[in-house]
Design a protein around this motif. Structure first.
Motif, PDB file in Angstrom:
ATOM      1  N   TYR A  48       0.829  -1.205   0.000  1.00  0.00           N
ATOM      2  CA  TYR A  48       0.000   0.000   0.000  1.00  0.00           C
ATOM      3  C   TYR A  48       0.863   1.255   0.000  1.00  0.00           C
ATOM      4  N   GLU A  49       0.384   2.265  -0.703  1.00  0.00           N
ATOM      5  CA  GLU A  49       1.044   3.573  -0.732  1.00  0.00           C
ATOM      6  C   GLU A  49       0.000   4.653  -0.532  1.00  0.00           C
ATOM      7  N   MET A  50       0.450   5.780   0.010  1.00  0.00           N
ATOM      8  CA  MET A  50      -0.435   6.934   0.106  1.00  0.00           C
ATOM      9  C   MET A  50      -0.532   7.590  -1.260  1.00  0.00           C
ATOM     10  N   THR A  51      -1.700   8.090  -1.606  1.00  0.00           N
ATOM     11  CA  THR A  51      -1.926   8.595  -2.956  1.00  0.00           C
ATOM     12  C   THR A  51      -1.403  10.010  -3.173  1.00  0.00           C
ATOM     13  N   PHE A  52      -1.243  10.806  -2.124  1.00  0.00           N
ATOM     14  CA  PHE A  52      -0.837  12.198  -2.347  1.00  0.00           C
ATOM     15  C   PHE A  52       0.588  12.502  -1.910  1.00  0.00           C
ATOM     16  N   VAL A  53       1.341  11.513  -1.543  1.00  0.00           N
ATOM     17  CA  VAL A  53       2.720  11.703  -1.090  1.00  0.00           C
ATOM     18  C   VAL A  53       3.645  10.898  -2.000  1.00  0.00           C
ATOM     19  N   GLU A  54       4.584  11.565  -2.638  1.00  0.00           N
ATOM     20  CA  GLU A  54       5.473  10.890  -3.588  1.00  0.00           C
ATOM     21  C   GLU A  54       6.614  10.112  -2.925  1.00  0.00           C
ATOM     22  N   ASP A  55       7.179  10.625  -1.867  1.00  0.00           N
ATOM     23  CA  ASP A  55       8.397  10.047  -1.292  1.00  0.00           C
ATOM     24  C   ASP A  55       8.147   8.984  -0.226  1.00  0.00           C
ATOM     25  N   GLU A  56       6.920   8.610  -0.023  1.00  0.00           N
ATOM     26  CA  GLU A  56       6.622   7.669   1.051  1.00  0.00           C
ATOM     27  C   GLU A  56       7.092   6.262   0.715  1.00  0.00           C
ATOM     28  N   PHE A  57       7.357   5.504   1.732  1.00  0.00           N
ATOM     29  CA  PHE A  57       7.741   4.116   1.545  1.00  0.00           C
ATOM     30  C   PHE A  57       6.478   3.255   1.533  1.00  0.00           C
ATOM     31  N   PRO A  58       6.564   2.046   0.985  1.00  0.00           N
ATOM     32  CA  PRO A  58       5.389   1.177   0.918  1.00  0.00           C
ATOM     33  C   PRO A  58       5.043   0.592   2.294  1.00  0.00           C
ATOM     34  N   TYR A  59       3.779   0.304   2.476  1.00  0.00           N
ATOM     35  CA  TYR A  59       3.286  -0.315   3.709  1.00  0.00           C
ATOM     36  C   TYR A  59       2.758  -1.701   3.377  1.00  0.00           C
ATOM     37  N   ASN A  60       3.104  -2.694   4.183  1.00  0.00           N
ATOM     38  CA  ASN A  60       2.547  -4.027   3.947  1.00  0.00           C
ATOM     39  C   ASN A  60       1.210  -4.201   4.644  1.00  0.00           C
ATOM     40  N   SER A  61       0.846  -3.247   5.494  1.00  0.00           N
ATOM     41  CA  SER A  61      -0.426  -3.288   6.215  1.00  0.00           C
ATOM     42  C   SER A  61      -1.319  -2.145   5.732  1.00  0.00           C
ATOM     43  N   LEU A  62      -2.528  -2.484   5.323  1.00  0.00           N
ATOM     44  CA  LEU A  62      -3.480  -1.469   4.896  1.00  0.00           C
ATOM     45  C   LEU A  62      -3.801  -0.504   6.028  1.00  0.00           C
ATOM     46  N   VAL A  63      -4.054  -1.021   7.208  1.00  0.00           N
ATOM     47  CA  VAL A  63      -4.414  -0.175   8.348  1.00  0.00           C
ATOM     48  C   VAL A  63      -3.256   0.746   8.724  1.00  0.00           C
ATOM     49  N   SER A  64      -2.021   0.267   8.665  1.00  0.00           N
ATOM     50  CA  SER A  64      -0.867   1.127   8.949  1.00  0.00           C
ATOM     51  C   SER A  64      -0.769   2.263   7.941  1.00  0.00           C
ATOM     52  N   ALA A  65      -1.004   1.965   6.676  1.00  0.00           N
ATOM     53  CA  ALA A  65      -0.977   3.004   5.638  1.00  0.00           C
ATOM     54  C   ALA A  65      -2.099   4.019   5.862  1.00  0.00           C
ATOM     55  N   MET A  66      -3.268   3.547   6.263  1.00  0.00           N
ATOM     56  CA  MET A  66      -4.399   4.447   6.518  1.00  0.00           C
ATOM     57  C   MET A  66      -4.110   5.384   7.693  1.00  0.00           C
ATOM     58  N   ARG A  67      -3.512   4.846   8.747  1.00  0.00           N
ATOM     59  CA  ARG A  67      -3.163   5.684   9.912  1.00  0.00           C
ATOM     60  C   ARG A  67      -2.062   6.689   9.540  1.00  0.00           C
ATOM     61  N   ALA A  68      -1.101   6.255   8.731  1.00  0.00           N
ATOM     62  CA  ALA A  68      -0.047   7.170   8.287  1.00  0.00           C
ATOM     63  C   ALA A  68      -0.639   8.287   7.428  1.00  0.00           C
ATOM     64  N   TYR A  69      -1.607   7.956   6.589  1.00  0.00           N
ATOM     65  CA  TYR A  69      -2.287   8.969   5.771  1.00  0.00           C
ATOM     66  C   TYR A  69      -2.969  10.007   6.669  1.00  0.00           C
ATOM     67  N   ASP A  70      -3.713   9.551   7.666  1.00  0.00           N
ATOM     68  CA  ASP A  70      -4.389  10.482   8.569  1.00  0.00           C
ATOM     69  C   ASP A  70      -3.384  11.412   9.257  1.00  0.00           C
ATOM     70  N   THR A  71      -2.271  10.868   9.689  1.00  0.00           N
ATOM     71  CA  THR A  71      -1.241  11.677  10.331  1.00  0.00           C
ATOM     72  C   THR A  71      -0.692  12.720   9.369  1.00  0.00           C
TER      73      THR A  71
END
Length: 104
Positions: A48-71
């Motif tokens: 999983y990747e965040m859609t509006f951030v180019e430099d982010e690293f991939p997440y193997n957990s959907l929920v972790s990516a969602m929480r990172a997006y909110d932050t």
């Protein structure tokens, strides 16, 4: 426990990830990426990747990516511009008083 023969490998995911992936709850700002290549896990399970951030690293957990997006939303946008429906876990934030996440 039970012994199963002939199992080549097992992939484990968290209960939260399973519920989000299989119950089709709405997800804000995160997309699943499946890459072609030699890695079977990436082809079949993806990451999983965040859609509006180019430099982010991939997440193997959907929920972790969602929480990172909110932050990231709280770090990059003014408080008045943040809408509850644009967050994955609005209950983790006290929108009316401060942009501070409660511990997961």
């Amino acid at each position: 426990g039970e012994i199963w023969y002939g199992i080549h490998e097992v992939w484990v995911e968290s209960r939260d990830d399973y519920l989000w992936r299989h119950k089709h709850f709405p997800v804000c700002g995160v997309e699943e990426v499946k890459k072609c290549g030699d890695d079977r896990f990436l082809r079949e399970r993806g990451y999983y990747e965040m859609t509006f951030v180019e430099d982010e690293f991939p997440y193997n957990s959907l929920v972790s990516a969602m929480r990172a997006y909110d932050t990231k939303v709280f770090l990059q946008l003014p408080l008045k511009a943040i809408k509850r429906e644009k967050l994955n876990f609005p209950e983790d934030y006290d929108i009316g008083l401060a942009a501070v996440a409660s511990p997961p």
